[in-house]
Design a protein around this motif. Sequence first.
Motif, PDB file in Angstrom:
ATOM      1  N   GLN A  11       0.837  -1.197   0.000  1.00 14.85           N
ATOM      2  CA  GLN A  11       0.000   0.000   0.000  1.00 14.85           C
ATOM      3  C   GLN A  11       0.874   1.249   0.000  1.00 14.85           C
ATOM      4  O   GLN A  11       1.837   1.338   0.759  1.00 14.85           O
ATOM      5  N   ALA A  12       0.554   2.200  -0.871  1.00 11.45           N
ATOM      6  CA  ALA A  12       1.339   3.439  -0.958  1.00 11.45           C
ATOM      7  C   ALA A  12       1.187   4.266   0.317  1.00 11.45           C
ATOM      8  O   ALA A  12       0.135   4.262   0.955  1.00 11.45           O
ATOM      9  N   PRO A  34       5.804  13.066  -0.028  1.00 12.43           N
ATOM     10  CA  PRO A  34       5.708  14.194  -0.962  1.00 12.43           C
ATOM     11  C   PRO A  34       5.538  13.668  -2.384  1.00 12.43           C
ATOM     12  O   PRO A  34       5.798  12.492  -2.657  1.00 12.43           O
ATOM     13  N   PRO A  35       5.112  14.519  -3.332  1.00 16.36           N
ATOM     14  CA  PRO A  35       4.872  14.067  -4.710  1.00 16.36           C
ATOM     15  C   PRO A  35       6.048  13.320  -5.327  1.00 16.36           C
ATOM     16  O   PRO A  35       5.862  12.292  -5.986  1.00 16.36           O
ATOM     17  N   ALA A  36       7.264  13.828  -5.121  1.00 17.84           N
ATOM     18  CA  ALA A  36       8.434  13.158  -5.701  1.00 17.84           C
ATOM     19  C   ALA A  36       8.601  11.758  -5.122  1.00 17.84           C
ATOM     20  O   ALA A  36       8.943  10.804  -5.834  1.00 17.84           O
ATOM     21  N   ALA A  86       8.393   8.077  -7.083  1.00 20.60           N
ATOM     22  CA  ALA A  86       9.451   7.068  -6.976  1.00 20.60           C
ATOM     23  C   ALA A  86       8.876   5.718  -6.544  1.00 20.60           C
ATOM     24  O   ALA A  86       9.263   4.662  -7.062  1.00 20.60           O
ATOM     25  N   VAL A  87       7.935   5.759  -5.593  1.00 19.17           N
ATOM     26  CA  VAL A  87       7.303   4.520  -5.131  1.00 19.17           C
ATOM     27  C   VAL A  87       6.498   3.884  -6.258  1.00 19.17           C
ATOM     28  O   VAL A  87       6.549   2.666  -6.475  1.00 19.17           O
ATOM     29  N   HIS A 112       7.020   0.216  -7.868  1.00 18.46           N
ATOM     30  CA  HIS A 112       5.952  -0.780  -7.930  1.00 18.46           C
ATOM     31  C   HIS A 112       5.719  -1.251  -9.364  1.00 18.46           C
ATOM     32  O   HIS A 112       5.462  -2.441  -9.600  1.00 18.46           O
ATOM     33  N   ASP A 113       5.812  -0.317 -10.319  1.00 16.22           N
ATOM     34  CA  ASP A 113       5.651  -0.695 -11.730  1.00 16.22           C
ATOM     35  C   ASP A 113       6.750  -1.675 -12.148  1.00 16.22           C
ATOM     36  O   ASP A 113       6.486  -2.668 -12.848  1.00 16.22           O
ATOM     37  N   ALA A 114       7.967  -1.389 -11.722  1.00 17.35           N
ATOM     38  CA  ALA A 114       9.088  -2.272 -12.065  1.00 17.35           C
ATOM     39  C   ALA A 114       8.915  -3.645 -11.411  1.00 17.35           C
ATOM     40  O   ALA A 114       9.191  -4.686 -12.031  1.00 17.35           O
ATOM     41  N   ALA A 115       8.446  -3.654 -10.165  1.00 14.43           N
ATOM     42  CA  ALA A 115       8.225  -4.924  -9.467  1.00 14.43           C
ATOM     43  C   ALA A 115       7.132  -5.742 -10.154  1.00 14.43           C
ATOM     44  O   ALA A 115       7.228  -6.974 -10.250  1.00 14.43           O
TER      45      ALA A 115
END
Length: 286
Positions: A188-189, A194-196, A200-201, A205-208
Amino acid sequence: MKILLAVDGSPQSLAAARYVADRLAMEARLGELRVLHVCYRVPPHVAAAVDRSVLVTYYRDITEEAVAAVRQLLDSRSVPHRILRGTGYPPVEIARYAETGKFDLVVMGTHGMGAATALLLGSTAQGVIAGSRVPLLVVCNGGGNNRGGVVVATDGSAHVRRAVAYLLRHRAHLAPDAEITLLHVSPQAQHHLPPAGRRAVTEAHDAAFERAMHGPRRLLQRAHVPWKEVRTKGDPGSQIADHAKRNDCSLIIMGSRGRSGVSGLLLGSVVQKTIAACRTSVLIVR
């Protein structure tokens, strides 16, 4: 397919036998079915005080009582089988029979686990996971829906790739014509980032997700088997069980490292949490 059905005389064991008769034995030619009951061994000081023939009769009678309903069910469905009797600690003996007998699959019913007992890996099914590399099918809730889809929980590990390869080898028994879904659960995010940090998260997650899908995709592509991909967020065990329930799945397939010793007593893995929360049968491949 060579199957070891472990029973203990409970309604859950009968449900597991029904699952074998209705699904595994009917979908394709069943190579061999053995029904195993393991009696707890009589304490040595008691065994020393009675004649050996008394012990043999005692163990035989206990086994006959435990397998009676299962035998009747399998006979009524004309499913060939043979009864095996063991003595000792059930998880250890079931795992030993599975390994030495070179079985393709162990099938067991589960008595279910509540919130408190789900903290301990003390059940027979969980002991078998720790002690054997033979895949284990845990029949939950009487087997549930026979014709629903199959969900494969994937995290990109070698264990999951082995689970998908096993599914493809035995698909005629496990999932003939069933829709296959590859499910990946991201953490869960954190909303306070902060936005940056959130970007990054999200990228991580996309890469995972891509790593998790890569191996199973290749195996399914090579086998020319269609599938779909689903991504969700949250606690993996809860999300996998919830997805199976919402989509009326007939089977969850998971890879597991397997555990032994002290670490095997803690029900902290995704596999164990899923079984605790689940009403769908779970196939565990190490």
